[in-house]
Design an enzyme around this catalytic site. Sequence first.
Site, PDB file in Angstrom:
ATOM      1  CE  LYS A  96     -30.720   4.282  40.585  1.00  0.00           C
ATOM      2  NZ  LYS A  96     -31.783   4.751  41.516  1.00  0.00           N
ATOM      3  CB  SER A 176     -34.136   6.575  39.190  1.00  0.00           C
ATOM      4  OG  SER A 176     -33.603   6.379  40.496  1.00  0.00           O
ATOM      5  CB  SER A 200     -35.989   5.579  42.744  1.00  0.00           C
ATOM      6  OG  SER A 200     -36.486   6.680  42.020  1.00  0.00           O
TER       7      SER A 200
END
Length: 498
Positions: A96, A176, A200
Site C-alpha cells: 500500500k 482505505s 481499512s
Amino acid sequence: MFMTGQYVRGAEAAPALGIDLDTATIPQLQERMAEGSLTSSELTAAYLHRIRTVDPRINSVLHTNPEAVAEAEASDARHRAGQVLGPLDGIPVLLKDNVNTRDMPTTAGSLALAGAPPDTDAELVTRLRDGGAVILGKTNLSEWANFRAETPTSGWSAVGGQTRNPYVLDRNPCGSSAGSGAALAASLAQVAIGTETDGSIVCPAGINGVVGHKPSLGLVSGAGVVPISVEQDTAGPMARNVVDAALTLAVLQGSEPVVPRADGLAGKRIGLWRLPDLGPEVDALMSSTAAKFRAAGAEVVEVVPPYQDRLGELEFPALLSEFHRDIDAYLATRGGPRDLAELIEFNRRTPEEQTCFAGQELFEQALTAPPTTDPDYRAMRAELTDLAKRSIDETMAEHRLDAIASPTNPPAWTTDCARGDDDVIPSSTPAAVAGYPSISVPAGFVGELPVGLLLMAGHRQDPELLSLAASVERELDAWRAPKFLPSLPPSPEDRDFG
C-alpha cells in the site's frame, strides 16, 4: 478456473507457469521452486504481465518496482544454492502506498508527498526484503487512508485516481487499502500489505473477496507508515487464502513461520453478531453460514457485543487529536508540507486534490482538536480502549467463545464522487479500537458481489484466530474469480448503507 493471463482476451501471451495464480498458495509455489520447476523470475514476470494487461481495468497499482526482476533473480540464486531465507523468498508482494519505500514514491495518495521518496524503508519493508520477498510495487489507496473528508470516496486518490472493484467495475473496492484488495482479487501479486485504523484492511478484503488480517496492535511495526493514530494503526497481510496471510504475518513480525492448521470446527463455539442493518441479503448469508458451522460440529450463539454506541461517540474525537499529533511527526520526516496546517493550505491551492471531492473537513477539525496532552482527551482514549476491550472480552467470556463472527461488509456500492461512500460498517470497530486481532475470509456472494465474514478474538490470539479462519475458509469454500463485469442492472441490493 482461469489460467495466468487469460482474463484479457487478445492480450500479449502470458508466461506459461503451469499453475493457476488464482489458487496457488505460497507453500505450493515454494515447493515448485525447490524442485526447480518454477523460478521467482518466472513468477515475477507473470505478475508483472498481469499488471500490464489486467490492471488498466481496475487501476489498483500505482508503481511497479524497477528492481523487481533483479530481486527475483537474486532469489533464484538463493534457491539454487539452498540458502532460502524463508517462506516469502521469491514471492511477489505489493505494498500500500502509505508504506515508506526508499526506492519508490510513498504518497499516501496525495500530491503533497509526490516528490522524492523517503530516505529509508518502513521497518516492515526491511523485514520483507530481509526475508527475500520481491517488492513488486505500490498500490493505490483512499487518499490519506480515508482520513481527509467527511464524505470521501474509497479507492480514490489525487495521485492514482479511482480504483475499481474487479467483480463489478462500477462498484467500490472499499477503503482505505482499496488497491491492495482489488489487486489481489485480480491476481496481480501473491500477497499485499494493507493498513488499518478501523476497517481499512478487513473491508477491502471482504468487498473484494479475499483474505485480510488486522493483527493485534504492536505485532507489526508501524515505523515508516503514514499514520492516523498510533493507538490503533497497524499494517497487516492481505492474500487470497489464509495460509498466505499467516506466512506473511510471520515475516512482518519476525516470528517463526507456522502454517495454520485447519483442524475443523467441531467443538468450536462461535458468537454470531448479525448486524441486520447491512440488509436482508447479507443477513440471509449469515444464516446460511451459521447453518454450515453447525453442520460441521460448531456451536453458534447469537451475540451483540456491548458498548457499541459509546464506542461510536468516542472514537472519532480521539482520532482527531491523535491524527494531528502523528501526521505532524510524519510530515517532519518528508519533503513537502511540514505539518497539518501546511497540508491543508496545499490542498486548498491544488485543483487536482479536489477532482473527486473537495472537502478536507477532517483535516480542519483535527487542526483544532484538543492536544493529546489534554486531560479530557486522555480520559476519552482510556474509556474508549477499555470499552472496546470489554466489548470483546465480556462477550467471549459470557458465552465461552473461540471467536466472534460478523459480516465484514455489505455488497459493494456504486462508486460516486458526489455522494461519497456507503461504508458505515460497525463490525470492525471493537477489534480495531481494542488493538485485538480480526480477519476477514470470503463468506459468499450477494449476486455477483462478495461478502466477507469477520472473525475477531482476544488480545494476541492471532495464531488461534488464523487457525480458526483456515477451518472457516475450508468449510465455506466461498471464493470465486472476478468476472470484471462493467455494471449490474438496478436491483434491491443497491441500498444506501450510509
